[in-house]
Scaffold this motif. Structure first.
Motif, PDB file in Angstrom:
ATOM      1  N   PHE A 276       1.100  -6.163 -15.578  1.00  0.00           N
ATOM      2  CA  PHE A 276       1.071  -5.922 -14.082  1.00  0.00           C
ATOM      3  C   PHE A 276       0.646  -4.442 -13.528  1.00  0.00           C
ATOM      4  O   PHE A 276       1.071  -3.599 -13.938  1.00  0.00           O
ATOM      5  CB  PHE A 276       2.483  -6.036 -13.628  1.00  0.00           C
ATOM      6  N   ALA A 277      -0.448  -4.773 -12.599  1.00  0.00           N
ATOM      7  CA  ALA A 277      -1.244  -3.442 -12.297  1.00  0.00           C
ATOM      8  C   ALA A 277      -1.669  -3.244 -11.018  1.00  0.00           C
ATOM      9  O   ALA A 277      -1.675  -4.326 -10.171  1.00  0.00           O
ATOM     10  CB  ALA A 277      -2.446  -3.315 -13.126  1.00  0.00           C
ATOM     11  N   ILE A 278      -1.707  -2.074 -10.446  1.00  0.00           N
ATOM     12  CA  ILE A 278      -2.405  -1.851  -9.003  1.00  0.00           C
ATOM     13  C   ILE A 278      -3.718  -1.032  -9.443  1.00  0.00           C
ATOM     14  O   ILE A 278      -3.663  -0.014  -9.817  1.00  0.00           O
ATOM     15  CB  ILE A 278      -1.190  -1.211  -8.379  1.00  0.00           C
ATOM     16  N   GLY A 279      -4.739  -1.483  -8.814  1.00  0.00           N
ATOM     17  CA  GLY A 279      -5.957  -0.854  -8.694  1.00  0.00           C
ATOM     18  C   GLY A 279      -5.859   0.340  -7.644  1.00  0.00           C
ATOM     19  O   GLY A 279      -5.495   0.144  -6.570  1.00  0.00           O
ATOM     20  N   THR A 280      -6.559   1.248  -8.089  1.00  0.00           N
ATOM     21  CA  THR A 280      -6.523   2.613  -7.079  1.00  0.00           C
ATOM     22  C   THR A 280      -7.737   3.194  -6.859  1.00  0.00           C
ATOM     23  O   THR A 280      -7.964   4.328  -6.556  1.00  0.00           O
ATOM     24  CB  THR A 280      -5.575   3.646  -7.708  1.00  0.00           C
ATOM     25  N   ASN A 281      -9.078   2.611  -7.250  1.00  0.00           N
ATOM     26  CA  ASN A 281     -10.121   3.195  -7.104  1.00  0.00           C
ATOM     27  C   ASN A 281     -10.673   2.934  -5.791  1.00  0.00           C
ATOM     28  O   ASN A 281     -11.264   1.832  -5.295  1.00  0.00           O
ATOM     29  CB  ASN A 281     -11.415   2.688  -8.145  1.00  0.00           C
ATOM     30  N   ILE A 282     -10.320   3.853  -4.802  1.00  0.00           N
ATOM     31  CA  ILE A 282     -10.521   3.659  -3.451  1.00  0.00           C
ATOM     32  C   ILE A 282     -11.901   3.866  -2.843  1.00  0.00           C
ATOM     33  O   ILE A 282     -12.416   3.736  -1.793  1.00  0.00           O
ATOM     34  CB  ILE A 282      -9.861   4.572  -2.444  1.00  0.00           C
ATOM     35  N   ASP A 283     -13.001   4.415  -3.997  1.00  0.00           N
ATOM     36  CA  ASP A 283     -14.375   4.155  -3.586  1.00  0.00           C
ATOM     37  C   ASP A 283     -14.870   2.802  -3.744  1.00  0.00           C
ATOM     38  O   ASP A 283     -16.191   2.705  -3.450  1.00  0.00           O
ATOM     39  CB  ASP A 283     -14.851   5.225  -4.731  1.00  0.00           C
ATOM     40  N   LEU A 284     -14.332   1.899  -4.333  1.00  0.00           N
ATOM     41  CA  LEU A 284     -14.934   0.407  -4.509  1.00  0.00           C
ATOM     42  C   LEU A 284     -14.583  -0.227  -3.087  1.00  0.00           C
ATOM     43  O   LEU A 284     -13.399  -0.274  -2.635  1.00  0.00           O
ATOM     44  CB  LEU A 284     -14.103  -0.284  -5.585  1.00  0.00           C
ATOM     45  N   GLU A 295     -11.120  -4.727 -11.666  1.00  0.00           N
ATOM     46  CA  GLU A 295      -9.703  -4.706 -12.010  1.00  0.00           C
ATOM     47  C   GLU A 295      -9.466  -3.232 -11.366  1.00  0.00           C
ATOM     48  O   GLU A 295      -8.128  -2.962 -11.172  1.00  0.00           O
ATOM     49  CB  GLU A 295      -9.225  -4.745 -13.209  1.00  0.00           C
ATOM     50  N   LYS A 296     -10.163  -2.243 -10.883  1.00  0.00           N
ATOM     51  CA  LYS A 296      -9.909  -1.209 -10.393  1.00  0.00           C
ATOM     52  C   LYS A 296     -10.182  -1.044  -8.886  1.00  0.00           C
ATOM     53  O   LYS A 296      -9.574  -0.320  -8.051  1.00  0.00           O
ATOM     54  CB  LYS A 296     -10.794   0.055 -10.873  1.00  0.00           C
ATOM     55  N   TYR A 297     -10.496  -2.246  -8.325  1.00  0.00           N
ATOM     56  CA  TYR A 297     -10.307  -2.455  -6.783  1.00  0.00           C
ATOM     57  C   TYR A 297      -9.046  -2.581  -6.251  1.00  0.00           C
ATOM     58  O   TYR A 297      -8.063  -3.195  -6.694  1.00  0.00           O
ATOM     59  CB  TYR A 297     -11.190  -3.810  -6.641  1.00  0.00           C
ATOM     60  N   PRO A 298      -8.753  -1.765  -5.261  1.00  0.00           N
ATOM     61  CA  PRO A 298      -7.444  -1.498  -4.660  1.00  0.00           C
ATOM     62  C   PRO A 298      -6.816  -2.897  -4.427  1.00  0.00           C
ATOM     63  O   PRO A 298      -7.355  -3.737  -3.890  1.00  0.00           O
ATOM     64  CB  PRO A 298      -7.723  -0.881  -3.377  1.00  0.00           C
ATOM     65  N   GLY A 299      -5.671  -3.209  -5.045  1.00  0.00           N
ATOM     66  CA  GLY A 299      -4.872  -4.558  -4.838  1.00  0.00           C
ATOM     67  C   GLY A 299      -4.065  -4.470  -6.326  1.00  0.00           C
ATOM     68  O   GLY A 299      -3.897  -3.566  -7.053  1.00  0.00           O
ATOM     69  N   VAL A 300      -3.553  -5.851  -6.451  1.00  0.00           N
ATOM     70  CA  VAL A 300      -2.857  -6.053  -7.540  1.00  0.00           C
ATOM     71  C   VAL A 300      -3.649  -7.087  -8.794  1.00  0.00           C
ATOM     72  O   VAL A 300      -4.292  -7.889  -8.184  1.00  0.00           O
ATOM     73  CB  VAL A 300      -1.475  -6.791  -7.217  1.00  0.00           C
ATOM     74  N   ASN A 330      -1.160  -7.207   0.233  1.00  0.00           N
ATOM     75  CA  ASN A 330      -0.262  -6.454   0.858  1.00  0.00           C
ATOM     76  C   ASN A 330       0.749  -6.275  -0.012  1.00  0.00           C
ATOM     77  O   ASN A 330       1.088  -7.243  -1.107  1.00  0.00           O
ATOM     78  CB  ASN A 330       0.754  -7.340   2.191  1.00  0.00           C
ATOM     79  N   ILE A 331       1.320  -4.942  -0.444  1.00  0.00           N
ATOM     80  CA  ILE A 331       2.261  -4.469  -1.530  1.00  0.00           C
ATOM     81  C   ILE A 331       3.253  -3.825  -0.964  1.00  0.00           C
ATOM     82  O   ILE A 331       3.430  -2.836  -0.101  1.00  0.00           O
ATOM     83  CB  ILE A 331       1.533  -3.529  -2.707  1.00  0.00           C
ATOM     84  N   ILE A 338       3.405  -0.094   0.616  1.00  0.00           N
ATOM     85  CA  ILE A 338       2.101   0.674   0.398  1.00  0.00           C
ATOM     86  C   ILE A 338       0.645   0.261   0.748  1.00  0.00           C
ATOM     87  O   ILE A 338      -0.133   1.139   0.427  1.00  0.00           O
ATOM     88  CB  ILE A 338       2.477   1.239  -1.185  1.00  0.00           C
ATOM     89  N   MET A 339       0.388  -0.969   0.939  1.00  0.00           N
ATOM     90  CA  MET A 339      -0.885  -1.476   1.087  1.00  0.00           C
ATOM     91  C   MET A 339      -0.689  -2.426   2.206  1.00  0.00           C
ATOM     92  O   MET A 339       0.123  -3.345   2.033  1.00  0.00           O
ATOM     93  CB  MET A 339      -1.556  -1.993  -0.233  1.00  0.00           C
ATOM     94  N   GLN A 340      -1.911  -2.746   3.115  1.00  0.00           N
ATOM     95  CA  GLN A 340      -1.752  -3.555   4.018  1.00  0.00           C
ATOM     96  C   GLN A 340      -3.426  -4.109   4.087  1.00  0.00           C
ATOM     97  O   GLN A 340      -4.253  -3.267   4.294  1.00  0.00           O
ATOM     98  CB  GLN A 340      -1.403  -3.266   5.457  1.00  0.00           C
ATOM     99  N   ASP A 341      -3.607  -5.340   3.980  1.00  0.00           N
ATOM    100  CA  ASP A 341      -4.939  -5.934   3.901  1.00  0.00           C
ATOM    101  C   ASP A 341      -5.726  -5.377   2.786  1.00  0.00           C
ATOM    102  O   ASP A 341      -7.113  -5.097   3.381  1.00  0.00           O
ATOM    103  CB  ASP A 341      -5.404  -6.233   5.220  1.00  0.00           C
ATOM    104  N   GLY A 342      -5.365  -4.758   1.643  1.00  0.00           N
ATOM    105  CA  GLY A 342      -6.294  -4.127   0.764  1.00  0.00           C
ATOM    106  C   GLY A 342      -6.473  -2.557   1.196  1.00  0.00           C
ATOM    107  O   GLY A 342      -7.068  -2.058   0.345  1.00  0.00           O
ATOM    108  N   LYS A 343      -5.837  -2.232   2.187  1.00  0.00           N
ATOM    109  CA  LYS A 343      -6.116  -0.787   2.261  1.00  0.00           C
ATOM    110  C   LYS A 343      -4.645   0.038   1.980  1.00  0.00           C
ATOM    111  O   LYS A 343      -3.641  -0.285   2.453  1.00  0.00           O
ATOM    112  CB  LYS A 343      -6.272  -0.424   3.833  1.00  0.00           C
ATOM    113  N   PHE A 344      -4.839   1.246   1.273  1.00  0.00           N
ATOM    114  CA  PHE A 344      -3.548   1.950   1.011  1.00  0.00           C
ATOM    115  C   PHE A 344      -2.865   2.361   2.177  1.00  0.00           C
ATOM    116  O   PHE A 344      -3.695   3.115   3.035  1.00  0.00           O
ATOM    117  CB  PHE A 344      -3.900   2.981  -0.025  1.00  0.00           C
ATOM    118  N   LEU A 345      -1.645   2.592   2.215  1.00  0.00           N
ATOM    119  CA  LEU A 345      -0.973   3.350   3.243  1.00  0.00           C
ATOM    120  C   LEU A 345      -0.532   4.689   3.148  1.00  0.00           C
ATOM    121  O   LEU A 345       0.076   5.333   3.583  1.00  0.00           O
ATOM    122  CB  LEU A 345       0.307   2.512   3.961  1.00  0.00           C
TER     123      LEU A 345
END
Length: 348
Positions: A276-284, A295-300, A330-331, A338-345
């Motif tokens: 179970f993972a959360i992608g955190t590469n906010i430059d993608l 799989e690094k794209y922001p999301g689950v 949304n996470i 911590i995330m809404q519509d693919g954007k980290f809060l």
């Protein structure tokens, strides 16, 4: 048919490559792996990826670090049954390794043989399966220090949590109950001896306790199915999980549905959620149809099969591992969004 080490290195040294690869190659060698001039590197590539490997070798040459470069087709037939013994021997005496190849069907066994050595010797290892030009120009140019800062903030939150919920407008609604005995790992692109990492990096992951719910896979599926089916935005695969097992998979693309179901029923744990993972590469900025980057794209994203138990502490295993990626999540971590519509809060 094998060839001499000298001729293999000569091929990569003399191979011309797109200069646009240099920023990504520099990132890999100097930022992600932080290779020192005295450290020995093992570079593993194949014919299809040799131009990217040549850019990495050029960075090693510039640094002055000793290395050996291996082209798989010069040592064994593809798809590989086992990782060539020459490469296994070189890994035993290397501090750093880079694996830049295109995946072929049923080669996971040979990759596990490689990572077994990497794990045992705590080699700083960059896993770049299916790396291509687009990824070199996008994901590999990320600001990995910034990605690492965000990843650290998120992993500190989830390590204290008992539950994560994820939803999307497309219909995903799943909950992961976390097992406090399983570790969360950060693979942000800054690679340490404790855990080898994919490049481009940018994710945190664990083996979940139990995952239940629905996942609408409108991004990509992993392993060799990724190259076959690409982006699933037009024809998503919808799956249901109960008690951490896959119980349904449906798509208008019947071939995708069939291939995925067959893959996830290879062995007794191939249908079990191992990651179970959360992608955190906010430059993608988007899913591109390549699992290595997506799989690094922001999301689950989650994966069925092998839980990387050597790192997470999971006490079960599988011979398969296939990731699935969605879009615009949304996470909630426990009750905090911590995330809404693919954007980290959360700020990096």
């Amino acid at each position: 048919m094998s060839t001499s080490l000298r001729s293999i290195q000569k091929q990569l040294n003399k191979l011309s490559f797109d200069p646009e690869f240099m920023p990504g190659a520099h990132n890999a060698v100097n930022v992600c792996l932080r290779i020192q001039p005295q450290e020995r590197a093992c570079v593993i590539t194949d014919d299809a990826t040799s131009e990217i490997a040549a850019a990495i070798v050029a960075e090693l040459e510039k640094l002055g670090a000793p290395y050996r470069a291996w082209i798989l087709e010069e040592l064994a037939e593809r798809p590989l049954v086992n990782l060539p013994s020459e490469i296994l021997a070189d890994l035993e005496i290397s501090q750093v390794s880079i694996f830049a190849v295109q995946a072929q069907t049923n080669e996971l066994r040979s990759r596990i043989q490689m990572t077994d050595v990497v794990n045992r010797r705590k080699i700083r290892h960059a896993h770049m399966v299916n790396i291509n030009r687009q990824i070199m120009l996008e994901g590999m140019r990320a600001d990995f220090q910034r990605v690492d800062r965000l990843s650290q903030k998120v992993v500190e939150m989830v390590r204290k949590a008992s539950k994560i919920r994820a939803t999307t407008a497309a219909g995903t609604d799943l909950t992961a109950d976390l097992n406090p005995n399983y570790k969360w790992l950060k693979t942000s692109g800054i690679i340490s001896p404790e855990k080898w990492g994919n490049l481009p990096g940018g994710e945190i992951f664990t083996t979940p306790g139990v995952v239940n719910g629905t996942f609408v896979i409108d991004g990509v599926v992993g392993d060799y199915l990724c190259a076959k089916f690409g982006s699933l935005q037009e024809n998503p695969l919808t799956i249901r999980m109960k008690g951490n097992r896959l119980i349904e998979a449906h798509s208008e693309n019947r071939e995708l549905e069939s291939d995925f179901w067959k893959y996830t029923h290879t062995d007794e744990n191939s249908d079990r959620v191992g990651e179970f993972a959360i992608g955190t590469n906010i430059d993608l900025k988007n899913v591109i149809g390549q699992i290595l980057q997506d799989e690094k794209y922001p999301g689950v994203h989650i994966a069925f099969g092998n839980p990387y138990g050597a790192h997470t502490g999971a006490d079960w295993d599988s011979t398969t591992h296939i990731d699935v990626v969605g879009r615009k999540f949304n996470i909630w971590v426990d009750d905090r969004q911590i995330m809404q519509d693919g954007k980290f809060l959360i700020e990096a």
